[in-house]
Write an enzyme that holds these catalytic residues in place. Structure first.
Site, PDB file in Angstrom:
ATOM      1  N   ASP A   1      33.073  48.025  37.022  1.00  0.00           N
ATOM      2  CA  ASP A   1      34.140  47.114  36.618  1.00  0.00           C
ATOM      3  C   ASP A   1      34.341  47.173  35.100  1.00  0.00           C
ATOM      4  O   ASP A   1      33.447  46.808  34.342  1.00  0.00           O
ATOM      5  CB  ASP A   1      33.766  45.683  37.052  1.00  0.00           C
ATOM      6  N   ASP A   2      35.489  47.644  34.682  1.00  0.00           N
ATOM      7  CA  ASP A   2      35.850  47.728  33.258  1.00  0.00           C
ATOM      8  C   ASP A   2      35.009  48.761  32.490  1.00  0.00           C
ATOM      9  O   ASP A   2      34.837  48.640  31.275  1.00  0.00           O
ATOM     10  CB  ASP A   2      35.711  46.363  32.545  1.00  0.00           C
TER      11      ASP A   2
ATOM     12  N   CYS B   1      41.854  44.414  37.635  1.00  0.00           N
ATOM     13  CA  CYS B   1      40.961  44.462  38.802  1.00  0.00           C
ATOM     14  C   CYS B   1      41.646  44.416  40.164  1.00  0.00           C
ATOM     15  O   CYS B   1      41.495  45.319  40.977  1.00  0.00           O
ATOM     16  CB  CYS B   1      39.965  43.312  38.727  1.00  0.00           C
TER      17      CYS B   1
ATOM     18  N   ARG C   1      41.734  47.521  42.938  1.00  0.00           N
ATOM     19  CA  ARG C   1      40.870  47.519  44.124  1.00  0.00           C
ATOM     20  C   ARG C   1      41.682  47.617  45.410  1.00  0.00           C
ATOM     21  O   ARG C   1      41.279  48.270  46.382  1.00  0.00           O
ATOM     22  CB  ARG C   1      39.999  46.253  44.117  1.00  0.00           C
TER      23      ARG C   1
ATOM     24  N   LYS D   1      31.463  43.106  43.919  1.00  0.00           N
ATOM     25  CA  LYS D   1      32.718  42.404  43.626  1.00  0.00           C
ATOM     26  C   LYS D   1      33.796  42.820  44.622  1.00  0.00           C
ATOM     27  O   LYS D   1      33.980  44.002  44.890  1.00  0.00           O
ATOM     28  CB  LYS D   1      33.149  42.737  42.202  1.00  0.00           C
TER      29      LYS D   1
ATOM     30  N   HIS E   1      37.308  40.787  45.066  1.00  0.00           N
ATOM     31  CA  HIS E   1      38.526  40.479  44.295  1.00  0.00           C
ATOM     32  C   HIS E   1      39.828  40.849  45.016  1.00  0.00           C
ATOM     33  O   HIS E   1      40.834  41.165  44.389  1.00  0.00           O
ATOM     34  CB  HIS E   1      38.491  41.126  42.902  1.00  0.00           C
TER      35      HIS E   1
ATOM     36  N   SER F   1      35.811  38.004  39.763  1.00  0.00           N
ATOM     37  CA  SER F   1      35.208  38.429  38.491  1.00  0.00           C
ATOM     38  C   SER F   1      34.093  37.489  38.054  1.00  0.00           C
ATOM     39  O   SER F   1      34.122  36.287  38.331  1.00  0.00           O
ATOM     40  CB  SER F   1      36.274  38.507  37.397  1.00  0.00           C
TER      41      SER F   1
ATOM     42  N   HIS G   1      31.910  44.352  33.337  1.00  0.00           N
ATOM     43  CA  HIS G   1      32.859  43.288  32.989  1.00  0.00           C
ATOM     44  C   HIS G   1      32.087  42.199  32.240  1.00  0.00           C
ATOM     45  O   HIS G   1      30.965  41.859  32.630  1.00  0.00           O
ATOM     46  CB  HIS G   1      33.432  42.747  34.302  1.00  0.00           C
TER      47      HIS G   1
ATOM     48  N   ASP H   1      37.283  50.600  38.001  1.00  0.00           N
ATOM     49  CA  ASP H   1      38.561  50.002  38.423  1.00  0.00           C
ATOM     50  C   ASP H   1      39.632  50.023  37.351  1.00  0.00           C
ATOM     51  O   ASP H   1      40.822  50.022  37.638  1.00  0.00           O
ATOM     52  CB  ASP H   1      38.335  48.563  38.916  1.00  0.00           C
ATOM     53  N   ASN H   2      39.221  49.990  36.091  1.00  0.00           N
ATOM     54  CA  ASN H   2      40.172  50.044  34.972  1.00  0.00           C
ATOM     55  C   ASN H   2      39.369  50.296  33.701  1.00  0.00           C
ATOM     56  O   ASN H   2      38.139  50.293  33.719  1.00  0.00           O
ATOM     57  CB  ASN H   2      41.006  48.746  34.856  1.00  0.00           C
TER      58      ASN H   2
ATOM     59  N   LYS I   1      41.735  48.378  29.005  1.00  0.00           N
ATOM     60  CA  LYS I   1      42.070  47.518  30.151  1.00  0.00           C
ATOM     61  C   LYS I   1      43.414  46.810  29.968  1.00  0.00           C
ATOM     62  O   LYS I   1      43.736  46.348  28.876  1.00  0.00           O
ATOM     63  CB  LYS I   1      40.965  46.473  30.311  1.00  0.00           C
TER      64      LYS I   1
HETATM   65 MG    MG Z   1      38.045  45.500  36.070  1.00  0.00          MG
END
Ligand code: MG
Length: 481
Positions: free
Chosen positions: A43-44, A83, A87, A140, A142, A165, A240, A292-293, A313
């Site tokens: 994540d991130d 996010c 996803r 996660k 989301h 998150s 994240h 994811d980003n 992001k």
């Molecule tokens: Mg993310």
């Protein structure tokens, strides 16, 4: 060697396929062991945050080894820069505009959201489950925290994780104000739930051990399902912000807390791979690692690095959506650095293809089957990428060239700027998007305009799921503070 239980499952699978539950075309069916799938999603995580992608001080020996033994993709994209839509795209193989999982007003789901991934969408898990797979989501989600949207309502046999998150549900009474809470974070500052299936088992979740516990759950799942085909979706809540790591990884990395977090995720990858080896599944499991980003740059050293890519992001610059991506499956994935285009949108058709099935024929997919590229037999079939900001198209890539129609630096209060003519960059020559070459390539701009027009003509926009709020009286009791 063909495992008997797997063969049995294969026969069941063939029967399931003949029922055509997915209404898709069945591609080559061969009496071979079914491939397992493990998708590890950070994540991130920034493009420049792994050793193998050039970080000078973060040590990621496990991921580096997978990249050496498998394929490292240097131009691989998530399908959104935040996010929830990212996803949704991975899970369904479709741009989120088609499922309602994006919004230009409220860009992700929050704890007060009423929406989630609609039941009409088919996830990778649901598609594989109809082929006889065991499925688990760890980490996660989301894509909606209400019961009808949780992984267990979307084709997963089990779920263990924080449903959104790790910086949501901020507890103002326990947490310092503003950013202070992030610079020296305590788990109790964020009242996020940890769930098993549809039940909350811990709140606030102890985030210091979350990566460790996700890893244990992943390893247990592999051991429990070693003799049948399985799909494991391991989506870490980290890196994240707020950043947490277990005691074992404290004060370890020269990169500081962020480096500690990445090194624990790298350890986790090593544990998962070891479990595959210990259970004899090393050569019949496709492992995919991506994010994811891009990195959340406004969090300074608590956010990651997009390396040589511009911004991060939330943005349609490369740093927002190009992700460090690795595919590994000894004997099947041919070791290589792949500079062709790929996307998380491609995982759905690729995985279904490697499972011996096609994609459902009743809807439009935005992904491509990368299995022949993974096998070293052909170039990637993906030649373009559309970059959405919420429900709007802000940029598009065709071959080496990328046009920006609208740009904005995220999270600093800047207004969006429209460009006519668009900005144009040659990403093969200029991955940092520094030198606008629009004036030199009017024909390229025309071709990209046609690409966007053709994409838009094929999109039926679904009503957004991201703006509806849950009324307090309708909330499940665990969400009432
Ligand atoms: Mg993310």
């Amino acid at each position: 060697m063909i495992n008997i239980m797997r063969l049995k499952t294969f026969m069941t699978t063939a029967a399931a396929l003949s029922l055509s539950l997915l209404a898709g075309s069945v591609q080559s069916l061969q009496a071979v062991e079914q491939t397992n799938f493990v998708v590890i999603f950070a994540d991130d995580l920034g493009y420049g945050d792994l050793g193998t992608f050039g970080h000078p001080t973060i040590l990621t020996p496990n991921l580096d080894r997978l990249a050496d033994e498998g394929q490292k993709w240097t131009q691989f994209y998530s399908a959104a820069n935040v996010c929830t839509p990212s996803r949704a795209a991975l899970m369904t193989g479709r741009y989120p505009i088609r499922s309602g999982m994006c919004s230009s007003r409220r860009r992700v789901l929050f704890p007060d959201s009423a929406g989630g991934l609609p039941q009409s969408e088919i996830t990778i898990a649901r598609a594989l489950k109809s082929l006889g797979y065991r499925t688990a989501a760890v980490g996660k989600w989301h894509l909606g925290h209400l019961p009808q949207y949780l992984p267990t309502s979307h084709g997963f046999d089990s779920y263990f994780g924080i449903p959104y998150s790790n910086d949501m549900d901020r507890d103002g009474a326990k947490s310092p104000k503003g950013r202070e809470a992030f610079w020296n974070p305590g788990s109790e500052y964020w009242n996020v739930p940890l769930m098993r299936n549809t039940e909350v088992i811990e709140r606030p979740a102890d985030q210091t051990t979350i990566t460790k516990r996700y890893t244990e759950a992943a390893v247990d799942f592999i051991h429990e399902n070693q003799d049948q085909p399985f799909f494991l979706y391991l989506a870490h809540n980290l890196p994240h912000v707020p950043l947490f790591r277990s005691e074992q990884f404290s004060q370890r990395s020269a990169r500081g807390l962020y480096g500690d977090v990445i090194e624990e995720i790298d350890w986790s990858v090593g544990q998962v791979v070891q479990a595959l080896k210990d259970t004899g599944n090393e050569e019949n499991t496709l492992v995919v690692f991506t994010s994811d980003n891009g990195p959340w740059l406004v969090f300074d050293t608590h956010g990651g690095s997009a390396g040589l890519l511009r911004e991060g992001k939330g943005s349609c610059w490369e740093g927002g959506m190009r992700e460090p991506t690795i595919f590994w499956m000894p004997g099947t994935v041919q070791p290589k650095v792949v500079t062709d285009l790929g996307s998380t949108l491609d995982l759905f058709p690729t995985i279904l293809s490697m499972a011996g099935a096609g994609t459902p024929a009743d809807r439009i997919y935005d992904g491509f089957d990368l299995s022949r590229t993974l096998a070293g037999e052909s170039r990637s079939p993906r030649l373009s990428m559309i970059y959405y900001w919420g429900e709007e198209i802000w940029a598009a890539r065709l071959g080496a060239f990328k046009a920006h129609f609208t740009t904005k630096t995220e999270y600093v209060g800047q207004k969006a700027v429209k460009h006519d003519p668009p900005l144009l960059f040659n990403l093969n020559e200029d991955p940092s998007e520094k030198y606008d070459v629009a004036a030199d390539h009017p024909a390229v701009l025309e071709r990209i305009a046609e690409l966007v027009k053709s994409h838009e003509a094929g999109v039926v926009k679904a009503p957004t799921q991201l703006t509806a709020l849950e009324l307090p009286t309708n909330k499940p009791s665990f969400l009432i503070k």
